[in-house]
Enzyme design. Structure first.
Site, short mmCIF file in Angstrom:
data_model
loop_
_atom_site.label_atom_id
_atom_site.label_comp_id
_atom_site.label_asym_id
_atom_site.label_seq_id
_atom_site.Cartn_x
_atom_site.Cartn_y
_atom_site.Cartn_z
CD GLU A 170 -20.56 -29.79 11.52
OE1 GLU A 170 -19.99 -28.99 10.77
OE2 GLU A 170 -20.58 -29.68 12.76
CG HIS A 176 -27.75 -27.56 15.31
ND1 HIS A 176 -27.75 -28.34 16.45
CD2 HIS A 176 -26.60 -27.86 14.66
CE1 HIS A 176 -26.67 -29.08 16.49
NE2 HIS A 176 -25.94 -28.81 15.42
CB CYS A 211 -15.32 6.62 -5.13
SG CYS A 211 -16.97 6.72 -4.38
CG ASP A 252 -1.18 1.28 1.82
OD1 ASP A 252 -1.07 2.26 1.09
OD2 ASP A 252 -1.55 1.32 2.99
#
Length: 627
Positions: free
Chosen positions: A479, A323, A207, A177
């Protein structure tokens, strides 16, 4: 992006030049530090960017050396274990007639291979056993149950990311960066990386939606060390001045375009003619409204493009819940398609009440976000009017693009897609138009809703049966497949498959059940689910995933940045809802437990301490459980 690649198994690291700059020059730098006419600051910032580039190259080199050592160690371990097994089988077949002990035989076998000979003679080994020994000499063919993958030989890719001219960061198998906003600077990076056999791909974000820009400043920049203890309005004005210095950009509100000074060398958008037309890049226009791709090569670069096409910056949250307790949980069995236990049904009936309270919190968060947007709008209008170093002209109005400017060509991502931010009014033209299209008044509040995702197994569907929200069933959320161990207790697995039981404890992430899956397989299966979560962009419409322990561990580990070593041991209790709120550089976690007891199915790591657990919200009675 680095988190995503690490999750998939591609070692990645971010080299954020902003962090380097804060360490070298200090965090509290005024916007004049980013003025391109300030030659001293330009020199300092360039040296800092070069330092990050050096560290990136060194990281690649160190990673390759480390993986070469691991590969060699894995090769030797595989040979040793295979030959030990062959020696044990031979000793058993020779029986009491042989004067050579099994231990001695194993030693002879191992030393024979190391010397490059045939090992133990054919008088002791049968033809089939000799073939087994030959196969054991090849790590790729050895009977290893848990196979650790090496990244040696994989593509080395540096991803250079910047937003217009303001750098941001990430690293694909390395992301650099930096202020890579000119052709000259990008060529320096490409030349350096080419010498080191490192591929380079640039990512540019363009943008022209001021609502998105201001929201990004509010979410990311105001929480950075640069603006610690600085009032929001003052920070907005200072950062907008940074953008003005870095890009030399002017806004023509009548035409809703972004233009740049034609003589500016501070910001040059990516062009496919760079580096003799061999440059690789991706351009994102308005966070995925358009995506331009040029010379993308290989698996890793393709995965990055796909990830970026699904990315968005909308503040939002996701809910996870296992669950309710199942009959297999009570019996201590794994896998299967069991029904809920009586306590599991109690949880299913109590879940709607907890979710309803969460919807109230989502509505409150939406109102707070709207108020924050108004605050940002006020600061933005103040900057445009020339207050505190803004860019107003001599007539007090915002400077517009004129003869001295040029528009970024449409093929390079310069076309404006949304109307410009409405400075004269109290809000955004975009928001007003969207409300009008949806048939709502401008002051009308949107009521939050929810979508429930479950697996195709009965216990998740039954847990969601009392929730009056739209529900999707995902086969990908089933699962982890335990293969031949499905329906067994851990005690039965240890008795019937002792080698598998030990191998799974040794390397739980990579271990694959016979006829089933490993956690590594599960992560790859969940990739489409994770990308759909990243793509979801409605802040008032969260997702609730009712899933299974291994599945939720994998998804949780992605968002929270857990390593593969820690992923299989994340504690996801039964009868507990986990809320993750997405932020710029991570997630805020909250847990809400329902006071219904459940068995504890969590198996801790044998040789390491358990991971620290977050503080539970709304603590109530009840025993935690995990599968």
């Amino acid at each position: 992006m680095a988190r995503y690649l690490n999750w998939l198994g591609n070692p990645s690291r971010t080299f954020n030049v902003g962090n380097y700059r804060r360490k070298v020059a200090g965090a509290n730098q005024p916007h004049l530090f980013f003025d391109p006419s300030n030659q001293e600051s330009v020199r300092v910032r360039q040296e800092i960017a070069d330092l990050a580039l050096d560290d990136m190259v060194n990281w690649f080199t160190d990673l390759e050396h480390k993986e070469e050592r691991e590969r060699e160690q894995f090769r030797q371990d595989s040979i040793r274990e295979s030959l030990s097994a062959a020696a044990a089988n031979t000793a058993a077949s020779v029986g009491n007639a042989s004067p050579i002990s099994a231990k001695r035989l194993s030693s002879l076998s191992l030393s024979g291979v190391a010397a490059g000979s045939a090992g133990v003679g054919s008088s002791l080994l049968s033809a089939s056993q000799q073939q087994q020994q030959k196969i054991a000499g090849s790590p790729s063919l050895g009977p290893k149950i848990a196979v650790k993958k090496s990244q040696v030989g994989a593509a080395r890719v540096a991803i250079c990311i910047y937003i217009n001219s303001e750098s941001s960061g990430a690293k694909l198998s390395e992301a650099n960066d930096a202020t890579n906003s000119t052709k000259e600077r990008r060529q320096i990076i490409m030349d350096r990386c080419e010498k080191e056999n490192i591929q380079v791909m640039f990512v540019e974000s363009i943008c022209d939606r001021m609502d998105v820009i201001l929201a990004n400043i509010k979410e990311v920049k105001l929480s950075s060390p640069d603006y610690e203890n600085v009032p929001a309005e003052q920070a907005v004005k200072d950062f907008m001045s940074r953008i003005y210095h870095c890009e030399n950009i002017f806004y023509n509100y009548s035409c809703s375009l972004i233009s740049t000074n034609k003589d500016s060398k501070t910001y040059e958008t990516l062009s496919r003619t760079e580096n003799d037309s061999k440059i690789s890049f991706v351009k994102l226009i308005n966070i995925g409204e358009r995506v331009l791709v040029n010379n993308v090569r290989g698996y890793i670069q393709s995965r990055i493009v796909y990830f970026l096409m699904n990315l968005n910056v909308t503040p939002r949250c996701v809910y996870f819940s296992r669950h309710g307790e199942s009959m297999y949980n009570v019996a201590g069995k794994i896998g299967g398609d069991a029904d809920l236990s009586p306590r599991g049904w109690q949880y299913a009936k109590r879940l709607p009440e907890l979710i309803a309270r969460q919807m109230d919190d989502v509505a409150t968060s939406a109102r707070e976000a709207a108020a924050a947007a108004d605050e940002m709008n006020t600061a933005w209008r103040g900057w445009l009017s020339g207050e505190d170093g803004g860019v107003a002209g001599s007539d007090g109005k915002a400077v517009a693009a004129g003869e001295g400017s040029k528009r970024i060509p449409e093929e390079e991502g310069g076309a404006a897609i949304f109307p410009a931010f409405d400075i004269s009014g109290g809000g955004s033209v975009v928001k007003a138009q969207r409300r009008q299209q949806n048939g709502r008044r401008e002051d009308e509040e949107v009521k939050p809703t929810l979508t429930v995702w479950t697996s195709t197994l009965k216990r998740t569907i039954q847990t969601a049966s009392h929730l009056a929200y739209p529900q999707w069933q995902w086969k990908a959320l089933d699962e982890l497949d335990s293969g031949v161990c499905d329906g067994l207790t851990y005690e039965e697995i240890e008795e019937l498959h002792p080698e598998d039981f030990a191998a799974r404890d040794d390397d739980k992430y990579n271990y694959r059940y016979k006829g089933g899956e490993s956690y590594a397989d599960l992560v790859r299966r969940l990739d489409p689910v994770m990308l759909e979560l990243e793509r979801h962009h409605e802040s008032n419409h969260p997702i609730l995933i009712i899933g299974h322990q291994a599945v939720l561990r994998a998804l949780y580990a992605y968002f929270m940045g857990y390593s593969h070593e820690d992923l299989p041991y994340v504690k996801i209790p039964l009868h507990t809802v986990i809320k993750l709120t997405f932020k710029a550089y991570g997630c805020i976690e909250e847990r809400f437990k329902v006071d219904i007891e459940a068995v504890d199915t969590h198996r801790p790591r044998l040789h390491n301490a358990l991971l620290p657990q977050p503080v539970m919200e709304e603590p109530e009675l009840g025993e935690e459980e995990e599968a």
